[in-house]
Design a protein around this motif. Structure first.
Motif, PDB file in Angstrom:
ATOM      1  N   SER A  18       0.950  -1.670   0.106  1.00 37.80           N
ATOM      2  CA  SER A  18      -0.389  -0.171  -0.338  1.00 37.80           C
ATOM      3  C   SER A  18       0.968   1.383  -0.093  1.00 37.80           C
ATOM      4  O   SER A  18       0.206   1.829  -0.463  1.00 37.80           O
ATOM      5  CB  SER A  18      -0.740   0.503   0.948  1.00 37.80           C
ATOM      6  N   ILE A 101     -10.525  -2.636   7.363  1.00 36.82           N
ATOM      7  CA  ILE A 101      -9.447  -1.628   6.844  1.00 36.82           C
ATOM      8  C   ILE A 101      -7.836  -1.831   9.030  1.00 36.82           C
ATOM      9  O   ILE A 101      -8.598  -2.607   9.585  1.00 36.82           O
ATOM     10  CB  ILE A 101     -10.380  -0.152   6.953  1.00 36.82           C
ATOM     11  N   THR A 139      -5.954   0.019  -2.065  1.00 37.57           N
ATOM     12  CA  THR A 139      -5.949  -1.572  -0.780  1.00 37.57           C
ATOM     13  C   THR A 139      -4.911  -2.060  -1.216  1.00 37.57           C
ATOM     14  O   THR A 139      -4.385  -2.102  -2.695  1.00 37.57           O
ATOM     15  CB  THR A 139      -7.914  -1.856  -1.155  1.00 37.57           C
ATOM     16  N   GLN A 153     -13.268  -3.361   3.334  1.00 39.26           N
ATOM     17  CA  GLN A 153     -13.136  -2.763   2.850  1.00 39.26           C
ATOM     18  C   GLN A 153     -14.345  -1.573   2.569  1.00 39.26           C
ATOM     19  O   GLN A 153     -14.322  -0.327   3.287  1.00 39.26           O
ATOM     20  CB  GLN A 153     -12.068  -2.773   3.180  1.00 39.26           C
ATOM     21  N   HIS A 173      -7.233  -1.805  -5.906  1.00 41.51           N
ATOM     22  CA  HIS A 173      -7.031  -2.865  -5.604  1.00 41.51           C
ATOM     23  C   HIS A 173      -6.647  -3.293  -6.151  1.00 41.51           C
ATOM     24  O   HIS A 173      -6.056  -3.554  -6.981  1.00 41.51           O
ATOM     25  CB  HIS A 173      -8.209  -3.603  -4.973  1.00 41.51           C
TER      26      HIS A 173
END
Length: 199
Positions: A18, A101, A139, A153, A173
């Motif tokens: 991330s 999260i 993400t 999420q 993602h």
């Protein structure tokens, strides 16, 4: 000129996907928007405490009744909220931990989702006060969850953003990162292609 607020929430300071996505986003955004101002808040470095009695007291009591800890909690919440209010673009970097999260990101949200400041209650229900802003959520996930029942999420963060009036939300993602080299490579390639398109 726009102001971009980036919220890092990975517990890992090295080897974090991330964080790599965030670096890529910032580099591409700066190349496309060189005049924009970018602020990065790293929740692993400057940890935000969980919602507690001090913060609730800071919000709800008159200032002359605050204890020292309540005043400090309110000051922290004000700082974080003012950063968000000043931003035109919000970037949330959110690795998936146990289908959701990171708790650090939840703590940040608990400090900035504030009645009378970022949303208000009306006779028709809550109304967000941050309309006109854009958000990007980056993400990283070990498996493939997008659109499935175990993805807690995206629905949660979409709801949280909508609650404060941010409806223009783009999710990127990077998935399959722990499913072997082929899946990981595909997941990163797809995420990077999406990043290049939005910047």
């Amino acid at each position: 000129m726009s102001r971009v607020l980036v919220i890092e929430s990975s517990a890992r300071k090295e080897g974090s996907v991330s964080r790599q996505l965030t670096r890529d986003f910032i580099a591409q955004w700066q190349a496309a928007h060189p005049a924009d101002e970018i602020t990065v808040r790293d929740l692993a470095v400057e940890q935000v405490p969980h919602l507690d009695a001090d913060l609730l007291g800071g919000w709800m009591k008159p200032a002359d009744q605050h204890s020292d800890s309540e005043a400090a909690a309110l000051q922290r919440s004000n700082l974080l909220t003012e950063e968000l209010l000043a931003a035109d673009v919000l970037v949330l970097a959110a690795p998936m931990y146990n289908f959701g999260i990171p708790s650090t990101l939840k703590s940040w949200l608990d400090h900035v989702l504030r009645a009378g400041v970022t949303f208000k209650y009306t006779e028709n229900g809550p109304q967000g006060l941050l309309s006109g802003k854009r958000a990007f959520v980056l993400t990283s996930r070990g498996g493939i969850y997008a659109g499935g029942p175990l993805d807690h999420q995206e629905p949660y963060l979409r709801q949280a953003m909508a609650f404060i009036g941010i409806h223009d939300v783009t999710f990127i993602h990077a998935e399959g990162l722990n499913m072997g080299a082929e899946y990981a490579e595909k997941g990163m390639s797809k995420a990077r292609a999406q990043l290049a398109a939005v910047a």
